[in-house]
Design a protein around this motif. Structure first.
Motif, short mmCIF file in Angstrom:
data_model
loop_
_atom_site.label_atom_id
_atom_site.label_comp_id
_atom_site.label_asym_id
_atom_site.label_seq_id
_atom_site.Cartn_x
_atom_site.Cartn_y
_atom_site.Cartn_z
N ASN A 66 -23.82 -7.87 9.06
CA ASN A 66 -22.43 -7.37 8.52
C ASN A 66 -22.90 -6.38 7.21
O ASN A 66 -21.98 -5.53 7.16
CB ASN A 66 -21.80 -8.51 8.05
N GLU A 67 -23.86 -6.44 6.56
CA GLU A 67 -24.05 -5.62 5.48
C GLU A 67 -24.37 -4.01 6.02
O GLU A 67 -24.39 -3.14 5.17
CB GLU A 67 -25.10 -5.92 4.71
N PHE A 68 -24.87 -3.97 7.21
CA PHE A 68 -25.41 -2.83 7.86
C PHE A 68 -24.14 -2.19 8.74
O PHE A 68 -24.22 -1.04 9.33
CB PHE A 68 -26.56 -3.03 8.84
N SER A 69 -22.76 -2.79 8.72
CA SER A 69 -21.99 -2.10 9.57
C SER A 69 -21.47 -1.05 9.25
O SER A 69 -21.16 0.09 10.22
CB SER A 69 -20.59 -3.34 9.68
N LYS A 70 -21.36 -0.64 8.17
CA LYS A 70 -20.79 0.77 7.50
C LYS A 70 -21.77 1.77 8.00
O LYS A 70 -21.55 2.86 8.64
CB LYS A 70 -20.56 1.01 6.19
N LYS A 71 -23.15 1.43 7.88
CA LYS A 71 -24.27 2.47 8.34
C LYS A 71 -24.15 2.68 9.89
O LYS A 71 -24.36 3.53 10.30
CB LYS A 71 -25.38 1.99 8.04
N ILE A 72 -24.03 1.42 10.64
CA ILE A 72 -24.00 1.68 12.08
C ILE A 72 -22.86 2.35 12.65
O ILE A 72 -23.01 3.12 13.43
CB ILE A 72 -23.98 0.11 12.59
N ASN A 73 -21.78 2.07 11.92
CA ASN A 73 -20.48 3.11 12.17
C ASN A 73 -20.65 4.34 12.00
O ASN A 73 -20.52 5.10 12.86
CB ASN A 73 -19.38 2.55 11.44
N ARG A 74 -21.33 4.85 11.06
CA ARG A 74 -21.69 6.08 10.80
C ARG A 74 -22.52 6.89 11.81
O ARG A 74 -22.35 7.81 12.34
CB ARG A 74 -22.20 6.47 9.32
N GLN A 75 -23.77 6.06 12.07
CA GLN A 75 -24.57 6.62 12.83
C GLN A 75 -24.19 6.45 14.37
O GLN A 75 -24.74 7.38 15.13
CB GLN A 75 -26.05 5.78 12.83
N VAL A 76 -23.54 5.47 14.81
CA VAL A 76 -23.27 5.53 16.19
C VAL A 76 -22.09 6.25 16.32
O VAL A 76 -21.96 7.04 17.47
CB VAL A 76 -23.08 4.15 16.61
N PHE A 77 -21.19 6.06 15.68
CA PHE A 77 -19.50 6.68 16.25
C PHE A 77 -19.21 8.19 15.11
O PHE A 77 -18.41 8.66 15.84
CB PHE A 77 -18.56 5.62 15.80
#
Length: 99
Positions: A59-70
């Motif tokens: 959950n703490e990586f969710s913003k970074k995942i959103n940025r990198q993937v989407f």
């Protein structure tokens, strides 16, 4: 009619004592973790070991995942690992629950 007022002062929020933050649905989190584990951790464990996703830290990586993937569309890298539309939908649903 009952109203809840949230006061924001200097970046801090004051919530009523009966205010409850809803936890993320465990099924949504498990489905997203399954994708992170099978599609992301396989490369991260070699190329970026500080960003291995676990059920506890995802959950703490969710913003970074959103940025990198989407947003930037940088992940997953290479031609070997692709996210299906269904997998992207699961991740997007999970990320939207975190926000």
């Amino acid at each position: 009619m009952k109203y809840t007022i949230i006061l924001i002062l200097f970046g801090c929020a004051t919530f009523p004592k009966d205010y409850v933050v809803q936890p993320i649905d465990p099924e949504i989190q498990e489905a997203a973790f399954s994708i992170l584990k099978t599609k992301c951790n396989v490369c991260h464990k070699y190329d970026n070991p500080s960003k291995i996703f676990t059920i506890d830290n995802m959950n703490e990586f969710s913003k970074k995942i959103n940025r990198q993937v989407f947003i930037w569309k940088r992940m997953p890298k290479g031609d070997d690992i692709k996210l299906s539309k269904e997998e992207k939908d699961v991740l997007k649903n999970w990320i939207n629950k975190i926000k």
